[in-house]
Scaffold this motif. Structure first.
Motif, PDB file in Angstrom:
ATOM      1  N   ILE A  26      45.911  27.404  34.129  1.00  0.00           N
ATOM      2  CA  ILE A  26      46.680  28.270  35.377  1.00  0.00           C
ATOM      3  C   ILE A  26      46.382  29.584  35.031  1.00  0.00           C
ATOM      4  N   THR A  27      46.197  29.989  33.843  1.00  0.00           N
ATOM      5  CA  THR A  27      45.869  31.813  33.735  1.00  0.00           C
ATOM      6  C   THR A  27      44.603  31.859  34.180  1.00  0.00           C
ATOM      7  N   CYS A  28      43.468  31.018  33.960  1.00  0.00           N
ATOM      8  CA  CYS A  28      42.146  31.161  34.576  1.00  0.00           C
ATOM      9  C   CYS A  28      42.155  31.007  35.940  1.00  0.00           C
ATOM     10  N   LEU A  29      42.945  29.997  36.576  1.00  0.00           N
ATOM     11  CA  LEU A  29      43.000  30.050  37.883  1.00  0.00           C
ATOM     12  C   LEU A  29      43.581  31.465  38.448  1.00  0.00           C
ATOM     13  N   GLY A  30      44.564  32.173  37.948  1.00  0.00           N
ATOM     14  CA  GLY A  30      44.988  33.184  38.539  1.00  0.00           C
ATOM     15  C   GLY A  30      44.183  34.382  38.368  1.00  0.00           C
ATOM     16  N   VAL A  31      43.335  34.340  37.142  1.00  0.00           N
ATOM     17  CA  VAL A  31      42.342  35.290  37.027  1.00  0.00           C
ATOM     18  C   VAL A  31      41.296  35.273  38.116  1.00  0.00           C
ATOM     19  N   LEU A  32      40.728  34.055  38.291  1.00  0.00           N
ATOM     20  CA  LEU A  32      39.833  33.697  39.393  1.00  0.00           C
ATOM     21  C   LEU A  32      40.007  34.167  40.831  1.00  0.00           C
ATOM     22  N   TYR A  33      41.394  33.741  41.193  1.00  0.00           N
ATOM     23  CA  TYR A  33      42.054  34.303  42.369  1.00  0.00           C
ATOM     24  C   TYR A  33      41.954  35.966  42.557  1.00  0.00           C
TER      25      TYR A  33
ATOM     26  N   LEU B 171      40.090  38.037  40.923  1.00  0.00           N
ATOM     27  CA  LEU B 171      38.900  38.818  40.986  1.00  0.00           C
ATOM     28  C   LEU B 171      38.203  38.456  42.311  1.00  0.00           C
ATOM     29  N   LYS B 172      38.464  37.557  42.926  1.00  0.00           N
ATOM     30  CA  LYS B 172      37.742  37.033  44.184  1.00  0.00           C
ATOM     31  C   LYS B 172      38.417  37.768  45.238  1.00  0.00           C
ATOM     32  N   ILE B 173      39.663  37.837  45.217  1.00  0.00           N
ATOM     33  CA  ILE B 173      40.433  38.464  46.425  1.00  0.00           C
ATOM     34  C   ILE B 173      40.880  39.761  46.311  1.00  0.00           C
ATOM     35  N   ALA B 174      41.486  40.407  45.085  1.00  0.00           N
ATOM     36  CA  ALA B 174      41.813  41.681  44.934  1.00  0.00           C
ATOM     37  C   ALA B 174      40.541  42.671  45.167  1.00  0.00           C
ATOM     38  N   ARG B 175      40.827  43.730  45.629  1.00  0.00           N
ATOM     39  CA  ARG B 175      40.071  44.923  45.814  1.00  0.00           C
ATOM     40  C   ARG B 175      40.490  46.182  45.028  1.00  0.00           C
TER      41      ARG B 175
ATOM     42  N   SER C  33      38.545  49.907  43.155  1.00  0.00           N
ATOM     43  CA  SER C  33      37.399  50.702  42.880  1.00  0.00           C
ATOM     44  C   SER C  33      37.294  51.183  41.399  1.00  0.00           C
ATOM     45  N   HIS C  34      37.943  50.641  40.710  1.00  0.00           N
ATOM     46  CA  HIS C  34      37.987  50.874  38.952  1.00  0.00           C
ATOM     47  C   HIS C  34      36.527  50.107  38.576  1.00  0.00           C
ATOM     48  N   PRO C  35      35.862  50.990  37.736  1.00  0.00           N
ATOM     49  CA  PRO C  35      34.666  50.426  37.393  1.00  0.00           C
ATOM     50  C   PRO C  35      34.865  49.356  36.434  1.00  0.00           C
ATOM     51  N   THR C  36      35.948  48.937  35.819  1.00  0.00           N
ATOM     52  CA  THR C  36      36.077  47.926  34.945  1.00  0.00           C
ATOM     53  C   THR C  36      36.348  46.532  35.796  1.00  0.00           C
ATOM     54  N   PHE C  37      37.110  47.058  36.717  1.00  0.00           N
ATOM     55  CA  PHE C  37      37.448  45.893  37.807  1.00  0.00           C
ATOM     56  C   PHE C  37      36.280  45.353  38.329  1.00  0.00           C
ATOM     57  N   LEU C  38      35.358  46.089  39.073  1.00  0.00           N
ATOM     58  CA  LEU C  38      34.263  46.026  39.724  1.00  0.00           C
ATOM     59  C   LEU C  38      33.303  45.069  38.732  1.00  0.00           C
ATOM     60  N   TRP C  39      33.108  45.519  37.553  1.00  0.00           N
ATOM     61  CA  TRP C  39      32.186  44.846  36.691  1.00  0.00           C
ATOM     62  C   TRP C  39      32.471  43.676  36.518  1.00  0.00           C
ATOM     63  N   LEU C  40      34.056  43.463  36.355  1.00  0.00           N
ATOM     64  CA  LEU C  40      34.326  41.701  36.307  1.00  0.00           C
ATOM     65  C   LEU C  40      34.387  41.016  37.454  1.00  0.00           C
ATOM     66  N   LYS C  41      34.295  41.607  38.578  1.00  0.00           N
ATOM     67  CA  LYS C  41      34.340  41.027  39.778  1.00  0.00           C
ATOM     68  C   LYS C  41      32.997  40.664  39.969  1.00  0.00           C
ATOM     69  N   TRP C  42      31.806  41.633  39.822  1.00  0.00           N
ATOM     70  CA  TRP C  42      30.574  41.047  40.118  1.00  0.00           C
ATOM     71  C   TRP C  42      30.204  39.989  39.275  1.00  0.00           C
ATOM     72  N   ARG C  43      30.823  39.876  38.037  1.00  0.00           N
ATOM     73  CA  ARG C  43      30.435  38.827  37.033  1.00  0.00           C
ATOM     74  C   ARG C  43      31.808  37.596  36.907  1.00  0.00           C
ATOM     75  N   VAL C  44      32.409  37.314  38.053  1.00  0.00           N
ATOM     76  CA  VAL C  44      33.623  36.561  38.100  1.00  0.00           C
ATOM     77  C   VAL C  44      33.222  35.173  37.714  1.00  0.00           C
ATOM     78  N   SER C  45      32.377  34.648  37.960  1.00  0.00           N
ATOM     79  CA  SER C  45      31.937  33.254  37.212  1.00  0.00           C
ATOM     80  C   SER C  45      31.914  33.186  35.814  1.00  0.00           C
ATOM     81  N   ARG C  46      30.958  34.255  35.445  1.00  0.00           N
ATOM     82  CA  ARG C  46      30.705  34.125  34.019  1.00  0.00           C
ATOM     83  C   ARG C  46      31.797  34.768  33.216  1.00  0.00           C
TER      84      ARG C  46
END
Length: 316
Positions: free
Chosen positions: A99-106, A108-112, A114-127
């Motif tokens: 359930i936690t992994c599903l929430g993180v996936l949602y 990283l895919k939906i939220a926007r 501009s923080h560098p750490t968030f963008l780094w995670l968003k670009w590597r969401v699958s990994r």
């Protein structure tokens, strides 16, 4: 003889068991058929399918546990049966982390953001999510291994109790067993913390996105906003059910300290089963593919489904 309380408890357990298996079985059937046809499955569908299968296992475990509570409470409370039932800890923690992994996936895919750490995670969401899944398996195994010490103490308690000599050593061991059993709830803190973080980020992202649409005099019903709102509703439902599940697990773990242990266990199991049923309902209604498949098999005209109502979704 079975009393009124036990009868109501058993009826509720069986009803929720049937509904839960239907809901989670539908998820497994639809995604399994899609995997068989296309020979591939998306990351979100893989998590949802694994989550559904783990909840089916939990439903069977809780049904067996409920039947033992109703018809043979002494056997249920015995050391050997309790240890066998406690094996569900692995499936329980695996389900919680999924359930936690599903929430993180949602998130990283939906939220926007501009923080560098968030963008780094968003670009590597699958990994990121794949590594989370591997970590989930490891942590679930660790939580199960932590039961070994609890089983050892319980064996000592059974040996002392069989002699009929209730000494101070017995009381100390029993207190130690209850303490370790209750501290097992701490395994829920990491996934709960990560889930709450993902949920808060999604809600903040939705508010920020809506405010930007209003400032730009843009319609708030654009596809991106609708995706934000749909996922936020799903996530809030997940959060409420997850908090209910955590509360019920605490009740089950602490039932030995409550005045009426048997009734406390019944209440905890009813809440837990309600979570397993409710979560499958949210997944079926919140996922476009599952919802459309479900609507397609209903005895109604297909024209009731709007072709353009699909919209963007993290499941696609």
């Amino acid at each position: 003889m079975m009393g009124a309380v036990e009868g109501v408890f058993l009826v509720l357990m069986i009803t929720q068991f049937i509904l839960g298996n239907l809901g989670n079985g539908f998820i497994g059937l639809v995604n399994g058929r899609r995997l068989f046809r296309s020979k591939r499955i998306s990351l979100s569908d893989f998590i949802i399918t694994s989550l559904a299968l783990s909840k089916i296992v939990l439903l069977w475990i809780f049904l067996i546990d409920g039947v033992l509570i109703t018809f043979s409470y002494k056997m249920h409370d015995s050391g050997t049966v309790r240890q066998i039932i406690d094996i569900w800890t692995f499936t329980n923690h695996l389900s919680t982390w999924l359930i936690t992994c599903l929430g993180v996936l949602y998130c990283l895919k939906i939220a926007r953001f501009s923080h560098p750490t968030f963008l780094w995670l968003k670009w590597r969401v699958s990994r990121v999510v794949v590594w989370m899944l591997l970590g989930t398996l490891l942590l679930s195994c660790c939580s199960t291994m932590s039961l070994i010490n609890e089983f050892k103490i319980n064996s000592v308690l059974c040996g002392i109790d069989s002699t009929g000599n209730v000494t101070e050593h017995f009381r100390e061991k029993r207190s130690e067993y209850h303490l370790i059993h209750i501290l097992g709830n701490l395994w829920h803190v990491p996934p709960l913390t990560v889930s709450l973080t993902a949920y808060v980020l999604l809600i903040l992202s939705l508010r920020r996105h809506t405010w930007q649409m209003q400032q730009n005099c843009t319609s708030s019903r654009d596809p991106s906003t609708e995706a934000h709102e749909r996922v936020t509703r799903i996530i809030l439902s997940f959060l409420l059910l997850f908090l209910l599940y955590t509360l019920s697990f605490i009740i089950l773990s602490s039932s030995c300290l409550l005045p009426d242990t048997k009734v406390a266990q019944m209440i905890g199991e009813i809440f837990t089963m309600f979570y397993l049923v409710g979560h499958s309902f949210v997944l079926n209604m919140g996922n476009n593919k599952l919802k459309q498949t479900f609507m397609a098999i209903l005895p109604c005209k297909s024209g009731h489904l709007k072709p353009g109502s699909k919209g963007p979704s993290p499941h696609s």
